[in-house]
Design a protein around this motif. Sequence first.
Motif, PDB file in Angstrom:
ATOM      1  N   LYS A 250      15.849   8.014   1.208  1.00 18.58           N
ATOM      2  CA  LYS A 250      16.489   7.572  -0.039  1.00 18.58           C
ATOM      3  C   LYS A 250      16.146   6.118  -0.358  1.00 18.58           C
ATOM      4  O   LYS A 250      15.940   5.759  -1.512  1.00 18.58           O
ATOM      5  CB  LYS A 250      18.009   7.737   0.065  1.00 18.58           C
ATOM      6  N   GLN A 251      16.120   5.267   0.665  1.00 19.89           N
ATOM      7  CA  GLN A 251      15.812   3.848   0.495  1.00 19.89           C
ATOM      8  C   GLN A 251      14.680   3.475   1.452  1.00 19.89           C
ATOM      9  O   GLN A 251      14.703   3.864   2.619  1.00 19.89           O
ATOM     10  CB  GLN A 251      17.046   2.979   0.793  1.00 19.89           C
ATOM     11  N   TYR A 252      13.708   2.728   0.963  1.00 24.66           N
ATOM     12  CA  TYR A 252      12.640   2.249   1.841  1.00 24.66           C
ATOM     13  C   TYR A 252      13.209   1.326   2.915  1.00 24.66           C
ATOM     14  O   TYR A 252      14.028   0.462   2.628  1.00 24.66           O
ATOM     15  CB  TYR A 252      11.591   1.473   1.039  1.00 24.66           C
TER      16      TYR A 252
ATOM     17  N   ALA B  78       1.363   6.629  -6.890  1.00 27.45           N
ATOM     18  CA  ALA B  78       0.246   7.483  -7.294  1.00 27.45           C
ATOM     19  C   ALA B  78       0.575   8.964  -7.164  1.00 27.45           C
ATOM     20  O   ALA B  78      -0.022   9.800  -7.853  1.00 27.45           O
ATOM     21  CB  ALA B  78      -0.996   7.151  -6.461  1.00 27.45           C
ATOM     22  N   HIS B  79       1.513   9.276  -6.292  1.00 29.87           N
ATOM     23  CA  HIS B  79       1.910  10.668  -6.087  1.00 29.87           C
ATOM     24  C   HIS B  79       3.241  11.004  -6.758  1.00 29.87           C
ATOM     25  O   HIS B  79       3.907  11.967  -6.381  1.00 29.87           O
ATOM     26  CB  HIS B  79       1.981  10.979  -4.593  1.00 29.87           C
ATOM     27  N   GLY B  80       3.630  10.214  -7.749  1.00 29.65           N
ATOM     28  CA  GLY B  80       4.767  10.573  -8.591  1.00 29.65           C
ATOM     29  C   GLY B  80       6.109  10.029  -8.180  1.00 29.65           C
ATOM     30  O   GLY B  80       7.115  10.340  -8.832  1.00 29.65           O
ATOM     31  N   ARG B  81       6.178   9.178  -7.139  1.00 30.82           N
ATOM     32  CA  ARG B  81       7.451   8.579  -6.739  1.00 30.82           C
ATOM     33  C   ARG B  81       7.425   7.103  -7.126  1.00 30.82           C
ATOM     34  O   ARG B  81       6.893   6.262  -6.414  1.00 30.82           O
ATOM     35  CB  ARG B  81       7.693   8.739  -5.233  1.00 30.82           C
ATOM     36  N   ASP B  82       7.985   6.812  -8.265  1.00 31.31           N
ATOM     37  CA  ASP B  82       7.953   5.458  -8.831  1.00 31.31           C
ATOM     38  C   ASP B  82       9.048   4.613  -8.199  1.00 31.31           C
ATOM     39  O   ASP B  82      10.241   4.845  -8.434  1.00 31.31           O
ATOM     40  CB  ASP B  82       8.137   5.536 -10.350  1.00 31.31           C
ATOM     41  N   PHE B  83       8.652   3.626  -7.418  1.00 33.60           N
ATOM     42  CA  PHE B  83       9.626   2.741  -6.761  1.00 33.60           C
ATOM     43  C   PHE B  83      10.476   1.996  -7.775  1.00 33.60           C
ATOM     44  O   PHE B  83      11.628   1.654  -7.506  1.00 33.60           O
ATOM     45  CB  PHE B  83       8.907   1.739  -5.851  1.00 33.60           C
TER      46      PHE B  83
ATOM     47  N   THR C  26       2.775   6.752   7.548  1.00 34.08           N
ATOM     48  CA  THR C  26       3.270   7.938   6.828  1.00 34.08           C
ATOM     49  C   THR C  26       4.779   8.091   6.974  1.00 34.08           C
ATOM     50  O   THR C  26       5.430   8.691   6.117  1.00 34.08           O
ATOM     51  CB  THR C  26       2.575   9.217   7.329  1.00 34.08           C
ATOM     52  N   ARG C  27       5.347   7.507   8.028  1.00 42.40           N
ATOM     53  CA  ARG C  27       6.800   7.588   8.255  1.00 42.40           C
ATOM     54  C   ARG C  27       7.591   6.899   7.152  1.00 42.40           C
ATOM     55  O   ARG C  27       8.764   7.197   6.941  1.00 42.40           O
ATOM     56  CB  ARG C  27       7.169   6.931   9.584  1.00 42.40           C
ATOM     57  N   TYR C  28       6.952   5.938   6.464  1.00 41.27           N
ATOM     58  CA  TYR C  28       7.672   5.101   5.501  1.00 41.27           C
ATOM     59  C   TYR C  28       7.507   5.583   4.059  1.00 41.27           C
ATOM     60  O   TYR C  28       8.132   5.034   3.153  1.00 41.27           O
ATOM     61  CB  TYR C  28       7.194   3.655   5.621  1.00 41.27           C
ATOM     62  N   SER C  29       6.679   6.586   3.846  1.00 37.67           N
ATOM     63  CA  SER C  29       6.420   7.099   2.507  1.00 37.67           C
ATOM     64  C   SER C  29       7.501   8.077   2.074  1.00 37.67           C
ATOM     65  O   SER C  29       7.838   9.014   2.809  1.00 37.67           O
ATOM     66  CB  SER C  29       5.054   7.796   2.479  1.00 37.67           C
TER      67      SER C  29
ATOM     68  N   ILE D  63       0.831  -1.210   0.000  1.00 40.73           N
ATOM     69  CA  ILE D  63       0.000   0.000   0.000  1.00 40.73           C
ATOM     70  C   ILE D  63       0.862   1.255   0.000  1.00 40.73           C
ATOM     71  O   ILE D  63       0.586   2.230  -0.726  1.00 40.73           O
ATOM     72  CB  ILE D  63      -0.941  -0.011   1.219  1.00 40.73           C
ATOM     73  N   VAL D  64       1.934   1.254   0.783  1.00 36.61           N
ATOM     74  CA  VAL D  64       2.835   2.409   0.818  1.00 36.61           C
ATOM     75  C   VAL D  64       3.452   2.649  -0.556  1.00 36.61           C
ATOM     76  O   VAL D  64       3.532   3.797  -1.032  1.00 36.61           O
ATOM     77  CB  VAL D  64       3.936   2.217   1.878  1.00 36.61           C
TER      78      VAL D  64
END
Length: 363
Positions: free
Chosen positions: A352-354, A297-302, A341-344, A290-291
């Motif tokens: 920089k890294q999940y 969806a908000h423009g940060r492509d993993f 939200t801390r992990y987004s 989900i994260v």
Amino acid sequence: MNLLRHFFILILLLSSSSSWAISVLFINPGKESEAFWVNVSQSMAAAAQNLGMELRVVYAERDHLRMPSLLQQTLDQGPKPDYLIVVNERQMAPPLLAIAERAQIPTLLTLNDLTPEQIKQFGAPRTHFKYWLGSVFPDNQQAGYLTAKALLTRLVQTKKPGANGLYQLLAIAGDKSTPASQDRVLGLQRALKEFPNVELKQIVYGNWRRGLAAEQMNVLHDRYPDVAAVWCANDLMAFGVISSLEQRRGPRKEVFVSAINYSNDAISMIKNGRLTALSAGHFMVGAWSIVLLYDYAHGRDFGRQQGTQMQLPLLSLVSVSKAGLFAERLSPEGVQKINFTRYSKVLNPKIKQYDFSLESLLQ
């Protein structure tokens, strides 16, 4: 600067919780009464609520052949979700991805990636299936290895070998085709190389079911009366094995049993010694899926930053001393308290890294 950052987060969450909130559909291959698959859904729901997203879960009730028709029926009934999450249970992901492709729904594969053979046929994410965004899955081989090593270490340290100098081991795997099951068996085989005095007598497939594993153990114990330990690919099958062992008539010798998966019963059995080894935590891959979709969806492509196929360190051994901590942090109530939200990366631009490791939740 901190004030601006908090304002930015507030605006994003408010917009996400409005009438155009991001919607996600999860086709859950498990049963609605099955602890592990319920935990997966609950972790997704906690993250979705925290991030202002809408989640719908549809259970296939362990009928993998029904999953494509179930997905198509759900889409036909509408409304169309913004994103889809599916599992390669019994290698059924390709028809699910094909349906998503026709419906033009970006899709994340979770818990089980495509097999190497499937990758050869269909390619990597965003190639043959252009709407397949990627895969996020735990290191199941490591889970199989950790539980097997802990089980066999306890075995050789506390018991005497058989007359031939060998310890007899049995294995109850999940099924023959699901990648998670295959990888966990590979982990078991890897651990066995470190214990040359342990003899694996037989591997059977319990299809992840408690009742079937109990029936299999009844037969196997008669076939191998000197069995000293049983490695199991999930908790339900371990419960079946333990039930079979405890119901046998006559004098019983202790047989060590290991399991994989978090559940209240598994934690209790680690505490009271009925389970010898347990690896748990990977149901949290639901929340991390989900994260990832929120950020996408908000423009940060993993995919551009960490690749489209992400294997996460989500499984850890549950010792007696850590059982209480696992129960506190990974219970439904504990997961509800996590601030996702801390992990987004969107909400925390400095990331920089999940860090989706289990250690980050247990600390």
